[in-house]
Design a protein around this motif. Sequence first.
Motif, PDB file in Angstrom:
ATOM      1  N   LEU A 118       0.832  -1.201   0.000  1.00  0.00           N
ATOM      2  CA  LEU A 118       0.000   0.000   0.000  1.00  0.00           C
ATOM      3  C   LEU A 118       0.862   1.245   0.000  1.00  0.00           C
ATOM      4  O   LEU A 118       1.983   1.241   0.494  1.00  0.00           O
ATOM      5  CB  LEU A 118      -0.905   0.014   1.236  1.00  0.00           C
ATOM      6  CG  LEU A 118      -1.956  -1.099   1.308  1.00  0.00           C
ATOM      7  CD1 LEU A 118      -2.675  -1.016   2.638  1.00  0.00           C
ATOM      8  CD2 LEU A 118      -2.931  -1.006   0.163  1.00  0.00           C
ATOM      9  N   GLU A 119       0.328   2.303  -0.562  1.00  0.00           N
ATOM     10  CA  GLU A 119       1.047   3.565  -0.558  1.00  0.00           C
ATOM     11  C   GLU A 119       1.142   4.107   0.863  1.00  0.00           C
ATOM     12  O   GLU A 119       0.311   3.822   1.717  1.00  0.00           O
ATOM     13  CB  GLU A 119       0.308   4.597  -1.434  1.00  0.00           C
ATOM     14  CG  GLU A 119       0.324   4.253  -2.908  1.00  0.00           C
ATOM     15  CD  GLU A 119      -0.375   5.344  -3.703  1.00  0.00           C
ATOM     16  OE1 GLU A 119      -0.866   6.312  -3.084  1.00  0.00           O
ATOM     17  OE2 GLU A 119      -0.417   5.221  -4.924  1.00  0.00           O
ATOM     18  N   GLN A 146       0.675   6.450   3.877  1.00  0.00           N
ATOM     19  CA  GLN A 146      -0.503   7.226   4.249  1.00  0.00           C
ATOM     20  C   GLN A 146      -0.302   8.713   3.975  1.00  0.00           C
ATOM     21  O   GLN A 146       0.705   9.301   4.336  1.00  0.00           O
ATOM     22  CB  GLN A 146      -0.785   7.009   5.733  1.00  0.00           C
ATOM     23  CG  GLN A 146      -2.128   7.572   6.189  1.00  0.00           C
ATOM     24  CD  GLN A 146      -2.375   7.273   7.636  1.00  0.00           C
ATOM     25  OE1 GLN A 146      -1.632   7.726   8.506  1.00  0.00           O
ATOM     26  NE2 GLN A 146      -3.402   6.519   7.922  1.00  0.00           N
ATOM     27  N   ASP A 156     -10.495   8.005   2.795  1.00  0.00           N
ATOM     28  CA  ASP A 156      -9.185   7.399   2.598  1.00  0.00           C
ATOM     29  C   ASP A 156      -9.340   5.970   2.068  1.00  0.00           C
ATOM     30  O   ASP A 156      -8.566   5.513   1.212  1.00  0.00           O
ATOM     31  CB  ASP A 156      -8.404   7.406   3.904  1.00  0.00           C
ATOM     32  CG  ASP A 156      -6.917   7.125   3.711  1.00  0.00           C
ATOM     33  OD1 ASP A 156      -6.380   7.501   2.649  1.00  0.00           O
ATOM     34  OD2 ASP A 156      -6.298   6.550   4.613  1.00  0.00           O
ATOM     35  N   LEU A 157     -10.344   5.275   2.562  1.00  0.00           N
ATOM     36  CA  LEU A 157     -10.639   3.920   2.088  1.00  0.00           C
ATOM     37  C   LEU A 157     -11.016   3.943   0.609  1.00  0.00           C
ATOM     38  O   LEU A 157     -10.577   3.088  -0.164  1.00  0.00           O
ATOM     39  CB  LEU A 157     -11.773   3.316   2.924  1.00  0.00           C
ATOM     40  CG  LEU A 157     -12.341   1.963   2.478  1.00  0.00           C
ATOM     41  CD1 LEU A 157     -11.241   0.915   2.386  1.00  0.00           C
ATOM     42  CD2 LEU A 157     -13.438   1.517   3.442  1.00  0.00           C
ATOM     43  N   SER A 177      -9.993   6.005  -1.643  1.00  0.00           N
ATOM     44  CA  SER A 177      -8.764   6.210  -2.411  1.00  0.00           C
ATOM     45  C   SER A 177      -8.010   4.899  -2.589  1.00  0.00           C
ATOM     46  O   SER A 177      -7.471   4.613  -3.659  1.00  0.00           O
ATOM     47  CB  SER A 177      -7.862   7.239  -1.718  1.00  0.00           C
ATOM     48  OG  SER A 177      -8.476   8.508  -1.695  1.00  0.00           O
ATOM     49  N   ASN A 178      -7.974   4.088  -1.527  1.00  0.00           N
ATOM     50  CA  ASN A 178      -7.301   2.797  -1.608  1.00  0.00           C
ATOM     51  C   ASN A 178      -8.028   1.846  -2.553  1.00  0.00           C
ATOM     52  O   ASN A 178      -7.404   1.178  -3.376  1.00  0.00           O
ATOM     53  CB  ASN A 178      -7.190   2.168  -0.217  1.00  0.00           C
ATOM     54  CG  ASN A 178      -6.035   2.719   0.589  1.00  0.00           C
ATOM     55  OD1 ASN A 178      -4.894   2.341   0.372  1.00  0.00           O
ATOM     56  ND2 ASN A 178      -6.318   3.637   1.490  1.00  0.00           N
ATOM     57  N   ASN A 219      -7.627   2.195  -6.326  1.00  0.00           N
ATOM     58  CA  ASN A 219      -6.354   1.751  -6.891  1.00  0.00           C
ATOM     59  C   ASN A 219      -6.197   0.235  -6.911  1.00  0.00           C
ATOM     60  O   ASN A 219      -5.166  -0.274  -7.346  1.00  0.00           O
ATOM     61  CB  ASN A 219      -5.190   2.366  -6.104  1.00  0.00           C
ATOM     62  CG  ASN A 219      -5.124   3.870  -6.275  1.00  0.00           C
ATOM     63  OD1 ASN A 219      -5.410   4.391  -7.345  1.00  0.00           O
ATOM     64  ND2 ASN A 219      -4.776   4.572  -5.211  1.00  0.00           N
ATOM     65  N   ASP A 273      -6.084  -8.499   0.826  1.00  0.00           N
ATOM     66  CA  ASP A 273      -5.984  -7.081   0.480  1.00  0.00           C
ATOM     67  C   ASP A 273      -6.886  -6.246   1.389  1.00  0.00           C
ATOM     68  O   ASP A 273      -6.477  -5.218   1.919  1.00  0.00           O
ATOM     69  CB  ASP A 273      -6.378  -6.855  -0.976  1.00  0.00           C
ATOM     70  CG  ASP A 273      -5.429  -7.528  -1.945  1.00  0.00           C
ATOM     71  OD1 ASP A 273      -4.223  -7.522  -1.671  1.00  0.00           O
ATOM     72  OD2 ASP A 273      -5.885  -8.050  -2.963  1.00  0.00           O
ATOM     73  N   ILE A 275      -5.857  -3.476   4.311  1.00  0.00           N
ATOM     74  CA  ILE A 275      -6.378  -2.101   4.292  1.00  0.00           C
ATOM     75  C   ILE A 275      -7.111  -1.790   5.589  1.00  0.00           C
ATOM     76  O   ILE A 275      -6.947  -0.718   6.177  1.00  0.00           O
ATOM     77  CB  ILE A 275      -7.325  -1.902   3.088  1.00  0.00           C
ATOM     78  CG1 ILE A 275      -6.537  -1.976   1.777  1.00  0.00           C
ATOM     79  CG2 ILE A 275      -8.042  -0.551   3.180  1.00  0.00           C
ATOM     80  CD1 ILE A 275      -7.413  -1.963   0.534  1.00  0.00           C
ATOM     81  N   ARG A 299      -4.660  -1.146   8.357  1.00  0.00           N
ATOM     82  CA  ARG A 299      -3.925   0.102   8.141  1.00  0.00           C
ATOM     83  C   ARG A 299      -4.775   1.326   8.450  1.00  0.00           C
ATOM     84  O   ARG A 299      -4.275   2.339   8.943  1.00  0.00           O
ATOM     85  CB  ARG A 299      -3.438   0.151   6.699  1.00  0.00           C
ATOM     86  CG  ARG A 299      -2.746   1.448   6.307  1.00  0.00           C
ATOM     87  CD  ARG A 299      -2.364   1.407   4.827  1.00  0.00           C
ATOM     88  NE  ARG A 299      -1.861   2.685   4.395  1.00  0.00           N
ATOM     89  CZ  ARG A 299      -2.638   3.700   3.987  1.00  0.00           C
ATOM     90  NH1 ARG A 299      -3.948   3.569   3.993  1.00  0.00           N
ATOM     91  NH2 ARG A 299      -2.107   4.837   3.601  1.00  0.00           N
TER      92      ARG A 299
END
Length: 282
Positions: A3-4, A6, A219-220, A222-223, A226, A235, A239, A242
Motif C-alpha cells: 500500500l502507498e 498514508q 481514505d478507504l 482512495s485505496n 487503486n 488485500d 487495508i 492500516r
Amino acid sequence: MILEKQKKIISPKQPYFVMNSSRYYKAVVMNYGISHFYAFYNDGAIDSSVFAIPDGCIDIYFCCDEEEPNAYICGTVFHPEIAFTEKNKYLFGVRFLPGNSIRFKNAAMSNFVESKIPFLDVIEDRELVEGITSSRNFNYQIKLFMDMYLKLYYNSKVINKYENLDKFLIANIIKNVGQIKIKELADETNYSVRYINKIFVQEFGLTPKVFSRMMRFQDLLSNLNNLELDIFDTDLTEIAMRLGYYDQSHMIKDFKKFTNTTPNKYIYSLRKAQYNKKLIIV
C-alpha cells in the motif's frame, strides 16, 4: 500487495458523479479551502442514480441550462442521497476541502449539512450565476468563480471566537486520517470532550467522531480506487488494519453504511463504468 504511504491530505471523492457522466473534468486546487473544480455532462445513458456519499465537504454546483439555469450550495450527507435529477445537463461545480467552506456572512458550515440551498439565497451575485451557467468553457467558469471567491476570501472578516479551535480540530483529524480519539483532541486543547463535541457540532453540523469516520471512509475510497477487480481477502484485511478498523467485517459494514454497497461490488462498478477513462484531470 504494497500500500502507498498514508497521505496527510484528504482529496474528497464523489465517484458516482464520475461513473454517471460521459466525461468528468477535474481541476485540482488544494488551496484557499478549495479541493477542486469539476464539470460533467449527465447524459442519462447509465441506468443508475447520481448520488452523493459522505465526504465532510460543501459543494457549490451550477446547472448550465439555457431554459432553467440554477445554482445550489450543498452540504455533506450522512448516507447516500440523490444529488442530481437533471438529465442531459452540463454541470459545473466546486468542492471545498473537508471542514472548509466559502466565508458566508451569516451562515456556518452547519447550516448546509444534508441541505441543498439556492446559491442566490446566500450570495446575491446574479451576474456570477448568469456568467457561469451561460458558458460551457471549464477554464472560463473557474476564472469567474475565483474572481468572486478570492475577494470574499481575503476581505471577509470571520466573526468566530472558536475559529482557531475549529481549525486545530479539523487539521488534526485530517492529519491522522480520522484515526484519532476525541479524548486526544480534548487533551491537546485542554478542553473537555463534551465541550469539543459541542463546538464541533455548532460549527460543522456533525460530531468530530462522525467527521473522523467520513475522513477514514474517504481514505478507504482512495485505496479501493487503486485496487484491481479480482481482489483477495488479504488485500481488504491489510487495508482494514492500516486504516484503523477493528477488522475486515467492521470496514465492510462502515463502507456499506456510507455507500449502500460492499467494497467488492464498488470496485466492480468502477470497472464497469470505466471510471478511469471518464475522469479527465486538467
